[in-house]
Design a protein around this motif. Sequence first.
Motif, mmCIF file in Angstrom:
data_model
loop_
_atom_site.group_PDB
_atom_site.id
_atom_site.type_symbol
_atom_site.label_atom_id
_atom_site.label_comp_id
_atom_site.label_asym_id
_atom_site.label_seq_id
_atom_site.Cartn_x
_atom_site.Cartn_y
_atom_site.Cartn_z
ATOM 1 N N PRO A 1 -16.902 -43.921 7.171
ATOM 2 C CA PRO A 1 -16.092 -43.235 6.155
ATOM 3 C C PRO A 1 -14.734 -43.915 6.014
ATOM 4 C CG PRO A 1 -17.083 -41.655 7.654
ATOM 5 C CD PRO A 1 -17.316 -43.021 8.239
ATOM 6 N N VAL A 2 -14.248 -43.983 4.803
ATOM 7 C CA VAL A 2 -13.036 -44.735 4.497
ATOM 8 C C VAL A 2 -11.874 -43.760 4.312
ATOM 9 C CG1 VAL A 2 -12.005 -46.344 2.855
ATOM 10 C CG2 VAL A 2 -14.454 -46.484 3.369
ATOM 11 N N ARG A 3 -10.720 -44.073 4.933
ATOM 12 C CA ARG A 3 -9.558 -43.174 4.829
ATOM 13 C C ARG A 3 -8.883 -43.283 3.472
ATOM 14 N NH1 ARG A 3 -8.751 -44.516 10.302
ATOM 15 N NH2 ARG A 3 -7.262 -46.147 9.782
ATOM 16 N N THR A 4 -8.780 -44.522 2.965
ATOM 17 C CA THR A 4 -8.145 -44.700 1.657
ATOM 18 C C THR A 4 -8.796 -45.854 0.911
ATOM 19 O OG1 THR A 4 -6.069 -45.091 0.470
ATOM 20 C CG2 THR A 4 -6.333 -46.222 2.572
ATOM 21 N N ALA A 5 -8.863 -45.699 -0.398
ATOM 22 C CA ALA A 5 -9.311 -46.791 -1.265
ATOM 23 C C ALA A 5 -8.344 -46.883 -2.438
ATOM 24 C CB ALA A 5 -10.739 -46.536 -1.742
ATOM 25 N N ALA A 6 -7.064 -46.620 -2.133
ATOM 26 C CA ALA A 6 -6.030 -46.650 -3.171
ATOM 27 C C ALA A 6 -6.035 -48.017 -3.858
ATOM 28 C CB ALA A 6 -4.675 -46.370 -2.545
ATOM 29 N N ALA A 7 -5.960 -48.000 -5.172
ATOM 30 C CA ALA A 7 -6.084 -49.232 -5.947
ATOM 31 C C ALA A 7 -5.078 -49.225 -7.081
ATOM 32 C CB ALA A 7 -7.505 -49.334 -6.511
ATOM 33 N N PRO A 8 -4.778 -50.402 -7.643
ATOM 34 C CA PRO A 8 -3.847 -50.431 -8.774
ATOM 35 C C PRO A 8 -4.433 -49.743 -10.004
ATOM 36 C CG PRO A 8 -4.769 -52.614 -8.355
ATOM 37 C CD PRO A 8 -5.225 -51.737 -7.245
ATOM 38 N N GLU A 9 -3.568 -49.314 -10.895
ATOM 39 C CA GLU A 9 -3.981 -48.705 -12.160
ATOM 40 C C GLU A 9 -4.928 -49.638 -12.898
ATOM 41 O OE1 GLU A 9 -3.847 -45.769 -15.147
ATOM 42 O OE2 GLU A 9 -2.739 -45.727 -13.261
ATOM 43 N N GLY A 10 -6.037 -49.094 -13.395
ATOM 44 C CA GLY A 10 -6.987 -49.897 -14.167
ATOM 45 C C GLY A 10 -8.123 -50.476 -13.362
ATOM 46 N N ALA A 11 -8.122 -50.273 -12.026
ATOM 47 C CA ALA A 11 -9.217 -50.777 -11.196
ATOM 48 C C ALA A 11 -10.443 -49.885 -11.339
ATOM 49 C CB ALA A 11 -8.783 -50.831 -9.728
ATOM 50 N N VAL A 12 -11.637 -50.466 -11.139
ATOM 51 C CA VAL A 12 -12.872 -49.683 -11.118
ATOM 52 C C VAL A 12 -13.811 -50.246 -10.052
ATOM 53 C CG1 VAL A 12 -12.746 -49.137 -13.596
ATOM 54 C CG2 VAL A 12 -14.216 -50.997 -12.819
ATOM 55 N N PRO B 1 -13.396 -42.201 -0.289
ATOM 56 C CA PRO B 1 -12.448 -41.077 -0.320
ATOM 57 C C PRO B 1 -12.088 -40.681 -1.744
ATOM 58 C CG PRO B 1 -11.269 -43.110 0.093
ATOM 59 C CD PRO B 1 -12.725 -43.480 -0.002
ATOM 60 N N ALA B 2 -11.475 -39.522 -1.873
ATOM 61 C CA ALA B 2 -11.148 -38.975 -3.196
ATOM 62 C C ALA B 2 -10.066 -39.785 -3.913
ATOM 63 C CB ALA B 2 -10.713 -37.522 -3.059
ATOM 64 N N ASP B 3 -9.346 -40.676 -3.192
ATOM 65 C CA ASP B 3 -8.288 -41.441 -3.871
ATOM 66 C C ASP B 3 -8.792 -42.767 -4.441
ATOM 67 O OD1 ASP B 3 -8.565 -43.063 -1.646
ATOM 68 O OD2 ASP B 3 -6.425 -43.108 -1.140
ATOM 69 N N CYS B 4 -10.110 -42.958 -4.476
ATOM 70 C CA CYS B 4 -10.609 -44.243 -4.975
ATOM 71 C C CYS B 4 -10.571 -44.276 -6.504
ATOM 72 C CB CYS B 4 -12.012 -44.528 -4.452
ATOM 73 S SG CYS B 4 -13.319 -43.636 -5.274
ATOM 74 N N PRO B 5 -10.607 -45.473 -7.094
ATOM 75 C CA PRO B 5 -10.612 -45.578 -8.550
ATOM 76 C C PRO B 5 -11.952 -45.102 -9.122
ATOM 77 C CG PRO B 5 -10.930 -47.737 -7.560
ATOM 78 C CD PRO B 5 -10.636 -46.796 -6.437
ATOM 79 N N PRO B 6 -12.087 -45.013 -10.447
ATOM 80 C CA PRO B 6 -13.347 -44.570 -11.040
ATOM 81 C C PRO B 6 -14.528 -45.434 -10.583
ATOM 82 C CG PRO B 6 -11.628 -44.755 -12.714
ATOM 83 C CD PRO B 6 -11.069 -45.344 -11.463
ATOM 84 N N VAL B 7 -15.664 -44.776 -10.370
ATOM 85 C CA VAL B 7 -16.891 -45.458 -9.943
ATOM 86 C C VAL B 7 -17.920 -45.336 -11.065
ATOM 87 C CG1 VAL B 7 -18.688 -45.612 -8.189
ATOM 88 C CG2 VAL B 7 -16.407 -44.770 -7.558
ATOM 89 N N LEU B 8 -18.472 -46.470 -11.480
ATOM 90 C CA LEU B 8 -19.514 -46.496 -12.516
ATOM 91 C C LEU B 8 -20.825 -46.896 -11.854
ATOM 92 C CD1 LEU B 8 -17.117 -48.363 -14.807
ATOM 93 C CD2 LEU B 8 -18.245 -46.297 -15.610
ATOM 94 N N ILE B 9 -21.900 -46.137 -12.127
ATOM 95 C CA ILE B 9 -23.164 -46.327 -11.423
ATOM 96 C C ILE B 9 -24.300 -46.518 -12.414
ATOM 97 C CG2 ILE B 9 -24.854 -45.219 -9.895
ATOM 98 C CD1 ILE B 9 -22.390 -43.542 -8.836
ATOM 99 N N ALA B 10 -25.055 -47.610 -12.260
ATOM 100 C CA ALA B 10 -26.300 -47.802 -13.006
ATOM 101 C C ALA B 10 -27.446 -47.790 -12.006
ATOM 102 C CB ALA B 10 -26.269 -49.111 -13.785
ATOM 103 N N GLN B 11 -28.248 -46.738 -12.047
ATOM 104 C CA GLN B 11 -29.435 -46.597 -11.196
ATOM 105 C C GLN B 11 -30.638 -46.495 -12.125
ATOM 106 O OE1 GLN B 11 -30.465 -46.168 -7.818
ATOM 107 N NE2 GLN B 11 -32.516 -45.800 -8.650
#
Length: 348
Positions: free
Chosen positions: A147-158, A179-189
């Motif tokens: 589990p990851v503590r942070t995935a903070a990223a710059p504005e505009g990251a995905v 974690p909840a602070d990560c940037p948007p995640v796009l998923i193609a399954q």
Amino acid sequence: MGIKVLVVDDSALIREVLGRMLVRDGDIDVVGTAVDPIDAREKIKALDPDVVTLDIEMPNMNGLAFLEKLMRLRPTPVVMVSTLTRKGASETLLALELGAVDFVAKPSAEFAGGLDAFGAGLRDKIRAAARSDVRGRAVRLEQPSSPVRTAAAPEGAVIAIGASTGGVEAIRTVLADLPADCPPVLIAQHMPAGFTGRFAARLDELCALEVVEAEDRLPLRPGHAYVARGDYHLRVERSSGQLKCRLGQEGPQSGHRPSVDVLFESVARTVGPLAVGAILTGMGRDGARGLKLMRDAGAHTVGQSQASALVYGMPRVAFEEGAVVEQAPLEQIASRLASALVKLKAAA
């Protein structure tokens, strides 16, 4: 001898239809049929099939209860034959969590004219299942993830993720570690219409992120994940200064709709070096071209390692074509993506 298949279904008509379709190309042999799990148990012992097709609703024992026992006592590749109902979709996703390799939607009256396509898809799934590593997966499920503590990223990251066979469980593992602070995640399954809404809802129950089925022009928000809708391509576009989901029903790409290539190509074009991407378990080559475009645009890209992939097809092609910066076991992919994002944040 070809791939040995046991067909388990209480409907004589479905057993006959599946049997006739499976043997069409000559590389698959239906070595037996069973009318219920009690019958199936004896025939698995006697016939030692490479793959089992399994119905969910059956007399004497529910298919899910049988699947759970089979995976615990004698791990065997299983392809579920499911009904296209809300209840059927939920049960199918549970079957994939219990260890089924893949599923097909049961042919029905409205399938007239589409039976050839159904049969071709079923045969492809049987071939993928025969090559899958279900025994290895049973061992891997005992491995702790990171589990990851942070995935903070710059504005505009995905984050962009693509998968096929085995992807339901693989995506759940990766998303549950973000974690909840990560940037948007796009998923193609790769998944048909009628199942992706339930898939998104199930992920939403299990993850810190808010997971939804993608809608056209829906703005992307940090801490949210967007699952491509069945039978629709998912792209990301920039409009009015915002990143948004775009859905489209153009022809299949790499044989699929949704296509991982379509998603990854749009991320490469729109997000470039602020993106990170992962290609997970699956048969075929969908996603390799798009992931290479992401890497060429400066994105950090991760491929699931052979030892951890249920089907090392899509990640293998991506690796061989130079699309992957690094390979990692499934339980480390979230931390590798987060680490790349943290570096981006530091650089910004």
